[in-house]
Design an enzyme around this catalytic site. Structure first.
Site, PDB file in Angstrom:
ATOM      1  N   TYR A 198       0.830  -1.197   0.000  1.00 41.15           N
ATOM      2  CA  TYR A 198       0.000   0.000   0.000  1.00 41.15           C
ATOM      3  C   TYR A 198       0.870   1.255   0.000  1.00 41.15           C
ATOM      4  CZ  TYR A 198      -3.734  -3.193   1.522  1.00 41.15           C
ATOM      5  OH  TYR A 198      -4.643  -4.209   1.625  1.00 41.15           O
TER       6      TYR A 198
ATOM      7  N   GLU B 270     -20.292   1.679  20.940  1.00 38.13           N
ATOM      8  CA  GLU B 270     -21.185   2.131  19.866  1.00 38.13           C
ATOM      9  C   GLU B 270     -21.683   3.561  20.043  1.00 38.13           C
ATOM     10  OE1 GLU B 270     -23.798  -1.097  20.456  1.00 38.13           O
ATOM     11  OE2 GLU B 270     -23.027  -2.269  18.770  1.00 38.13           O
TER      12      GLU B 270
END
Ligand SMILES: [Zn+2]
Ligand SMILES: [Zn+2]
Length: 437
Positions: A341, A416
């Site tokens: 990458y 969350e």
């Protein structure tokens, strides 16, 4: 007559109500509408994340996730292109006014990790990976990325008439790497035209992380994450008896010198004041018995760099170091470097233009941080168009960064309550980019 009359009153009431609602909506700025809509989708985002978390899929195998994404986008009236790059999905939301094209990206793949987090939606999925039976887990939080981006799609689809330009939603497979022998991830998305037609002007993406707490955003202009390349070095010696080394050439001693020599590249040969770099030998194999000097030793490793010029320098110096040390011992080294990458490079001007947005949505918490030597294939999009990648904290507020399990850990935990900020950040960044003069 009477009945008809009261009907008319009810009808008028409804008309009045919707007029009032329209007036309120009109009076609200686009900003306020994004925040209101984001708050409304929060519970759906959490449900969606749990669903995906419980059904994780490895890179290039995200068929269930991909279908879930495509179905949701279609239900929002968003044009869908799929499959792309194996299991990828591209969504196209055309705004009501002309303007630029902005892309937002989420990765969809999980990891071969057996989950150790005790949540009701824990993954129990198992599969075969490289011939080994493994558990599968969203241990990097890509489940959260998909859920967040679907939330953003719902928010923006609800105000499409006001959006000047087009929003492209990139749901890509295999960020963690494609299976052996396959292409995949952002590289393949770009190759298959995810940024063309319409031509994307800028791309944004985020990553959830336990390095930062819920409510925090972090980013860095220019190089934010490293380029990752791998190398393989084969040292050829000459096999002989372990008691008479002068009759052969010992590749184990040569390989040992090479390991040490490689360490002087980051520490002594490249300008470490510009950027840090890493050369790690991760495996070394050679020999079969205590009293035989083998013919050959093979080693493999990883290279991390944050500067494009330095990256090339390091490659050249690895070759020189291995070849010259081997020849000084009478042996030979073959060096193979495979590029991975690129550097995750946040376009400085674009980063500066969205920094106020990141500050605003995070109540001032958004901060510029150091680069990391981890890598991200988001960099392939940034090679094509200017882009910005940023961190969104999902660490519980009562934990320190040291206490929290890192991404890729079987204990990686996403709080969350941090997802809403992800939805707001991407939605605001996209709209602010499109409405900027
Ligand atoms: Zn990862
Ligand atoms: Zn990741």
């Amino acid at each position: 007559m009477l009945a008809q009359g009261s009907f008319r009153i009810v009808e008028r009431d409804a008309q009045l109500q919707s007029t009032v609602l329209a007036t309120i909506l009109f009076a609200m700025t686009l900003d306020q509408r994004i925040d209101a809509a984001a708050a409304k989708v929060e519970s759906k985002v959490i449900d969606c994340r749990r669903d995906i978390h419980q059904h994780p899929e490895l890179g290039n195998r995200e068929t269930r996730t991909s279908k879930l994404v495509a179905d949701k986008l279609r239900s929002l009236g968003i044009e869908v292109r799929t499959p792309i790059a194996h299991t990828g999905v591209v969504g196209l939301l055309k705004g009501g006014k002309p303007g630029r094209v902005v892309a937002l990206r989420a990765d969809m793949d999980a990891l071969p990790v057996t989950e150790q987090v005790d949540v009701p939606f824990k993954s129990t999925v198992r599969t075969t990976y490289n011939g080994q039976e493994v558990g599968v887990m969203h241990a990097c939080g890509h489940d959260a990325h998909v859920a967040i981006l679907l939330g953003v799609a719902e928010v923006l689809a609800g105000m499409r008439e006001e959006i000047p330009g087009t929003v492209v939603f990139l749901f890509q497979p295999a960020e963690e790497g494609a299976p052996e022998g396959e292409e995949g991830g952002a590289y393949l998305m770009v190759k298959e035209g995810a940024l063309d037609n319409p031509k994307v002007d800028a791309v944004f993406g985020l990553h959830v992380t336990s390095r930062y707490a819920v409510g925090e955003i972090a980013y860095k202009p220019s190089s934010m994450m490293a380029a990752v390349d791998s190398f393989k070095i084969k040292v050829h010696g000459k096999q002989t008896h372990g008691a008479y080394p002068w009759l052969g050439v010992d590749p184990i001693v040569i390989a040992s010198q090479i390991v040490l020599g490689l360490q002087t590249i980051p520490s002594r040969q490249v300008d470490s004041s510009i950027a840090p770099s890493i050369v790690t030998v991760g495996a070394i194999h050679g020999g079969v018995r205590n009293n035989i000097i083998p013919d050959e030793v093979e080693m493999i490793g990883t290279i991390r760099s944050l500067d494009a010029h330095m990256r090339e320098e390091i490659h050249a110096r690895i070759k020189r170091t291995a070849v010259d040390i081997a020849s000084s011992g009478g042996g030979k080294a073959d060096v193979e470097i495979t590029t991975g990458y690129p550097i995750t490079y946040n376009d400085p001007a674009l980063t500066e233009s969205i920094a106020p947005t990141l500050k605003r949505v995070s109540n001032g918490s958004a901060q510029v941080v150091n680069a990391v030597l981890g890598a991200e294939d988001f960099s392939f999009y940034q090679q094509k168009v200017p882009g910005v990648f940023f961190w969104v904290g999902t660490r519980p507020k009562d934990q320190t960064a040291e206490q929290a399990a890192s991404n890729h850990s079987p204990k990686f935990f996403v709080d969350e309550s941090g997802l809403l900020l992800g939805v707001r950040a991407l939605a605001h960044v996209a709209v602010d980019y499109l409405t900027a003069k």
